[in-house]
Design a protein around this motif. Structure first.
Motif, PDB file in Angstrom:
ATOM      1  N   TRP A   7      14.521  10.647   6.520  1.00 26.01           N
ATOM      2  CA  TRP A   7      14.348   9.328   5.900  1.00 26.01           C
ATOM      3  C   TRP A   7      13.652   8.372   6.860  1.00 26.01           C
ATOM      4  O   TRP A   7      12.751   7.621   6.461  1.00 26.01           O
ATOM      5  CB  TRP A   7      15.718   8.784   5.501  1.00 26.01           C
ATOM      6  N   VAL A   8      14.057   8.372   8.129  1.00 31.30           N
ATOM      7  CA  VAL A   8      13.405   7.521   9.123  1.00 31.30           C
ATOM      8  C   VAL A   8      11.937   7.891   9.269  1.00 31.30           C
ATOM      9  O   VAL A   8      11.055   7.015   9.320  1.00 31.30           O
ATOM     10  CB  VAL A   8      14.129   7.623  10.483  1.00 31.30           C
ATOM     11  N   GLY A   9      11.643   9.188   9.343  1.00 31.75           N
ATOM     12  CA  GLY A   9      10.251   9.623   9.443  1.00 31.75           C
ATOM     13  C   GLY A   9       9.429   9.204   8.248  1.00 31.75           C
ATOM     14  O   GLY A   9       8.273   8.782   8.386  1.00 31.75           O
ATOM     15  N   GLU A  10      10.029   9.286   7.055  1.00 33.08           N
ATOM     16  CA  GLU A  10       9.308   8.877   5.843  1.00 33.08           C
ATOM     17  C   GLU A  10       9.033   7.381   5.849  1.00 33.08           C
ATOM     18  O   GLU A  10       7.938   6.941   5.475  1.00 33.08           O
ATOM     19  CB  GLU A  10      10.132   9.272   4.618  1.00 33.08           C
ATOM     20  N   ARG A  11      10.020   6.584   6.298  1.00 31.69           N
ATOM     21  CA  ARG A  11       9.816   5.132   6.363  1.00 31.69           C
ATOM     22  C   ARG A  11       8.757   4.769   7.399  1.00 31.69           C
ATOM     23  O   ARG A  11       7.920   3.891   7.164  1.00 31.69           O
ATOM     24  CB  ARG A  11      11.137   4.437   6.690  1.00 31.69           C
ATOM     25  N   LEU A  12       8.787   5.410   8.537  1.00 25.45           N
ATOM     26  CA  LEU A  12       7.796   5.120   9.576  1.00 25.45           C
ATOM     27  C   LEU A  12       6.395   5.510   9.125  1.00 25.45           C
ATOM     28  O   LEU A  12       5.424   4.784   9.381  1.00 25.45           O
ATOM     29  CB  LEU A  12       8.162   5.849  10.866  1.00 25.45           C
ATOM     30  N   SER A  13       6.297   6.648   8.459  1.00 22.74           N
ATOM     31  CA  SER A  13       4.985   7.062   7.956  1.00 22.74           C
ATOM     32  C   SER A  13       4.488   6.126   6.872  1.00 22.74           C
ATOM     33  O   SER A  13       3.290   5.865   6.767  1.00 22.74           O
ATOM     34  CB  SER A  13       5.054   8.494   7.423  1.00 22.74           C
ATOM     35  N   ARG A  14       5.421   5.586   6.074  1.00 22.02           N
ATOM     36  CA  ARG A  14       5.024   4.638   5.029  1.00 22.02           C
ATOM     37  C   ARG A  14       4.526   3.336   5.653  1.00 22.02           C
ATOM     38  O   ARG A  14       3.525   2.765   5.217  1.00 22.02           O
ATOM     39  CB  ARG A  14       6.202   4.352   4.104  1.00 22.02           C
ATOM     40  N   ILE A  15       5.252   2.855   6.690  1.00 19.22           N
ATOM     41  CA  ILE A  15       4.839   1.622   7.351  1.00 19.22           C
ATOM     42  C   ILE A  15       3.495   1.789   8.044  1.00 19.22           C
ATOM     43  O   ILE A  15       2.720   0.838   8.185  1.00 19.22           O
ATOM     44  CB  ILE A  15       5.922   1.187   8.359  1.00 19.22           C
ATOM     45  N   ALA A  16       3.200   3.024   8.482  1.00 22.98           N
ATOM     46  CA  ALA A  16       1.934   3.276   9.172  1.00 22.98           C
ATOM     47  C   ALA A  16       0.736   3.139   8.251  1.00 22.98           C
ATOM     48  O   ALA A  16      -0.400   2.958   8.726  1.00 22.98           O
ATOM     49  CB  ALA A  16       1.952   4.663   9.806  1.00 22.98           C
ATOM     50  N   LYS A  17       0.953   3.205   6.947  1.00 29.03           N
ATOM     51  CA  LYS A  17      -0.150   3.082   6.011  1.00 29.03           C
ATOM     52  C   LYS A  17      -0.623   1.628   5.939  1.00 29.03           C
ATOM     53  O   LYS A  17       0.201   0.707   5.914  1.00 29.03           O
ATOM     54  CB  LYS A  17       0.274   3.566   4.629  1.00 29.03           C
ATOM     55  N   PRO A  18      -1.919   1.402   5.894  1.00 33.10           N
ATOM     56  CA  PRO A  18      -2.435   0.015   5.904  1.00 33.10           C
ATOM     57  C   PRO A  18      -1.902  -0.829   4.755  1.00 33.10           C
ATOM     58  O   PRO A  18      -1.569  -2.010   4.957  1.00 33.10           O
ATOM     59  CB  PRO A  18      -3.954   0.203   5.815  1.00 33.10           C
ATOM     60  N   GLU A  19      -1.825  -0.253   3.550  1.00 39.66           N
ATOM     61  CA  GLU A  19      -1.373  -1.060   2.415  1.00 39.66           C
ATOM     62  C   GLU A  19       0.090  -1.468   2.561  1.00 39.66           C
ATOM     63  O   GLU A  19       0.478  -2.585   2.181  1.00 39.66           O
ATOM     64  CB  GLU A  19      -1.566  -0.294   1.104  1.00 39.66           C
ATOM     65  N   ALA A  20       0.916  -0.578   3.133  1.00 40.62           N
ATOM     66  CA  ALA A  20       2.320  -0.925   3.344  1.00 40.62           C
ATOM     67  C   ALA A  20       2.457  -1.994   4.412  1.00 40.62           C
ATOM     68  O   ALA A  20       3.265  -2.921   4.276  1.00 40.62           O
ATOM     69  CB  ALA A  20       3.114   0.327   3.723  1.00 40.62           C
ATOM     70  N   ARG A  21       1.690  -1.883   5.475  1.00 39.10           N
ATOM     71  CA  ARG A  21       1.731  -2.905   6.522  1.00 39.10           C
ATOM     72  C   ARG A  21       1.281  -4.248   5.988  1.00 39.10           C
ATOM     73  O   ARG A  21       1.868  -5.281   6.300  1.00 39.10           O
ATOM     74  CB  ARG A  21       0.861  -2.482   7.700  1.00 39.10           C
ATOM     75  N   THR A  22       0.247  -4.245   5.167  1.00 38.91           N
ATOM     76  CA  THR A  22      -0.243  -5.497   4.589  1.00 38.91           C
ATOM     77  C   THR A  22       0.811  -6.132   3.696  1.00 38.91           C
ATOM     78  O   THR A  22       1.034  -7.350   3.747  1.00 38.91           O
ATOM     79  CB  THR A  22      -1.520  -5.238   3.777  1.00 38.91           C
ATOM     80  N   ARG A  23       1.489  -5.307   2.894  1.00 33.13           N
ATOM     81  CA  ARG A  23       2.532  -5.829   2.013  1.00 33.13           C
ATOM     82  C   ARG A  23       3.698  -6.386   2.803  1.00 33.13           C
ATOM     83  O   ARG A  23       4.239  -7.454   2.481  1.00 33.13           O
ATOM     84  CB  ARG A  23       3.002  -4.722   1.068  1.00 33.13           C
ATOM     85  N   LEU A  24       4.085  -5.690   3.868  1.00 32.39           N
ATOM     86  CA  LEU A  24       5.200  -6.159   4.682  1.00 32.39           C
ATOM     87  C   LEU A  24       4.840  -7.441   5.413  1.00 32.39           C
ATOM     88  O   LEU A  24       5.662  -8.364   5.513  1.00 32.39           O
ATOM     89  CB  LEU A  24       5.592  -5.071   5.683  1.00 32.39           C
ATOM     90  N   VAL A  25       3.619  -7.540   5.921  1.00 32.13           N
ATOM     91  CA  VAL A  25       3.179  -8.753   6.603  1.00 32.13           C
ATOM     92  C   VAL A  25       3.195  -9.938   5.642  1.00 32.13           C
ATOM     93  O   VAL A  25       3.612 -11.053   6.011  1.00 32.13           O
ATOM     94  CB  VAL A  25       1.784  -8.549   7.204  1.00 32.13           C
ATOM     95  N   LYS A  26       2.777  -9.727   4.402  1.00 31.95           N
ATOM     96  CA  LYS A  26       2.785 -10.809   3.414  1.00 31.95           C
ATOM     97  C   LYS A  26       4.208 -11.281   3.136  1.00 31.95           C
ATOM     98  O   LYS A  26       4.457 -12.487   3.011  1.00 31.95           O
ATOM     99  CB  LYS A  26       2.115 -10.332   2.128  1.00 31.95           C
ATOM    100  N   VAL A  27       5.139 -10.330   3.054  1.00 31.13           N
ATOM    101  CA  VAL A  27       6.530 -10.697   2.809  1.00 31.13           C
ATOM    102  C   VAL A  27       7.089 -11.498   3.974  1.00 31.13           C
ATOM    103  O   VAL A  27       7.750 -12.532   3.798  1.00 31.13           O
ATOM    104  CB  VAL A  27       7.382  -9.431   2.562  1.00 31.13           C
ATOM    105  N   VAL A  28       6.808 -11.029   5.195  1.00 26.19           N
ATOM    106  CA  VAL A  28       7.314 -11.713   6.387  1.00 26.19           C
ATOM    107  C   VAL A  28       6.687 -13.098   6.527  1.00 26.19           C
ATOM    108  O   VAL A  28       7.353 -14.062   6.927  1.00 26.19           O
ATOM    109  CB  VAL A  28       7.053 -10.853   7.635  1.00 26.19           C
ATOM    110  N   GLU A  29       5.408 -13.229   6.192  1.00 25.19           N
ATOM    111  CA  GLU A  29       4.749 -14.528   6.277  1.00 25.19           C
ATOM    112  C   GLU A  29       5.250 -15.480   5.194  1.00 25.19           C
ATOM    113  O   GLU A  29       5.303 -16.697   5.410  1.00 25.19           O
ATOM    114  CB  GLU A  29       3.234 -14.347   6.147  1.00 25.19           C
ATOM    115  N   ALA A  30       5.615 -14.939   4.031  1.00 27.20           N
ATOM    116  CA  ALA A  30       6.057 -15.798   2.927  1.00 27.20           C
ATOM    117  C   ALA A  30       7.447 -16.367   3.172  1.00 27.20           C
ATOM    118  O   ALA A  30       7.766 -17.448   2.677  1.00 27.20           O
ATOM    119  CB  ALA A  30       6.034 -15.014   1.615  1.00 27.20           C
ATOM    120  N   TRP A  31       8.276 -15.653   3.949  1.00 28.83           N
ATOM    121  CA  TRP A  31       9.652 -16.103   4.145  1.00 28.83           C
ATOM    122  C   TRP A  31       9.736 -17.473   4.826  1.00 28.83           C
ATOM    123  O   TRP A  31      10.403 -18.375   4.309  1.00 28.83           O
ATOM    124  CB  TRP A  31      10.430 -15.047   4.945  1.00 28.83           C
ATOM    125  N   PRO A  32       9.115 -17.701   5.969  1.00 31.05           N
ATOM    126  CA  PRO A  32       9.210 -19.041   6.584  1.00 31.05           C
ATOM    127  C   PRO A  32       8.548 -20.126   5.741  1.00 31.05           C
ATOM    128  O   PRO A  32       9.004 -21.279   5.757  1.00 31.05           O
ATOM    129  CB  PRO A  32       8.511 -18.869   7.940  1.00 31.05           C
TER     130      PRO A  32
END
Length: 227
Positions: A45-70
């Motif tokens: 599960w950890v490997g799958e999550r890390l591989s998912r985060i490594a994908k550009p689209e997942a990183r972009t989505r996560l960055v948008k979420v983190v930026e939207a919170w503050p």
């Protein structure tokens, strides 16, 4: 030596436990009893999550979420309070814990001067955050989807997410108050050497508690449950 051992073990243990909670919640989304810990399944599960985060689209989505919170919680000029808190705490935590763990001499010179300056900014920003955000992190019962249960407590094992979030917030605030108080007391000439030495020890443990609470808070309030 004892503090170094505790800190080296506590930070990875906190990250492991929070990731384990997410893994168990994902493995048994409909049941209240978590799945037993299976190392192979957890590592997969950890490997799958890390591989998912490594994908550009997942990183972009996560960055948008983190930026939207503050922007949502600290709109307008309040964003500077959030930025000041994050940057000052990041530097004080990295410099203070880093020197305490890896450099026997401890903080000194320019890094110490910057540490003190960042600590002052942290104290001011923390006070402003408490004034602005204390109501959100109260301990009164929540309604609706916010009451979804989550494995976030090593003792009780099942705690509502709002309660765990509030605990992490107020532990961080309490640790920040201890950090500020011990830093101020250590600058005063009223205390003998043994008291000053005690202040340094309490300051370090408060910094570790603040770092652990910050990690838990980010996991509970900033990172989406299904991110």
């Amino acid at each position: 030596m004892i503090f170094r051992l505790i800190a080296i073990l506590a930070l990875p243990a906190m990250i492991f436990r929070l990731s384990l909670f997410r893994f168990q919640a994902a493995a048994s989304p409909k049941g209240r009893t978590p799945e037993p810990f299976r190392p192979k399944a957890y590592l997969a599960w950890v490997g799958e999550r890390l591989s998912r985060i490594a994908k550009p689209e997942a990183r972009t989505r996560l960055v948008k979420v983190v930026e939207a919170w503050p922007k949502l919680h600290y709109p307008g000029w309040r964003i500077w309070i959030w930025a000041g808190l994050v940057l000052s705490f990041a530097y004080t935590a990295v410099s203070g814990l880093g020197y305490a763990l890896f450099i026997p001499r401890g903080l000194w010179g320019v890094p110490l001067l910057l540490h003190v300056m960042a600590g002052g900014l942290f104290a001011v920003c923390l006070a402003a955050v408490v004034v602005l955000r204390a109501r959100r992190y109260g301990f009164e019962p929540s309604k609706g989807k916010a009451e979804v249960q989550c494995l976030v407590c090593p003792v009780v094992k099942r705690v509502p997410i709002p309660l765990a979030r509030a605990l992490a917030f107020w532990i961080f605030v309490a640790a920040g108050l201890v950090l500020t108080t011990t830093a101020l007391f250590s600058m005063l000439p009223w205390f003998v050497y043994t008291a000053q030495f005690t202040f340094i020890g309490v300051h370090r443990y408060a910094a570790l508690a603040a770092a652990l609470a910050a990690v838990a808070f980010v996991d509970l309030d900033l990172i989406p449950r299904r991110a």
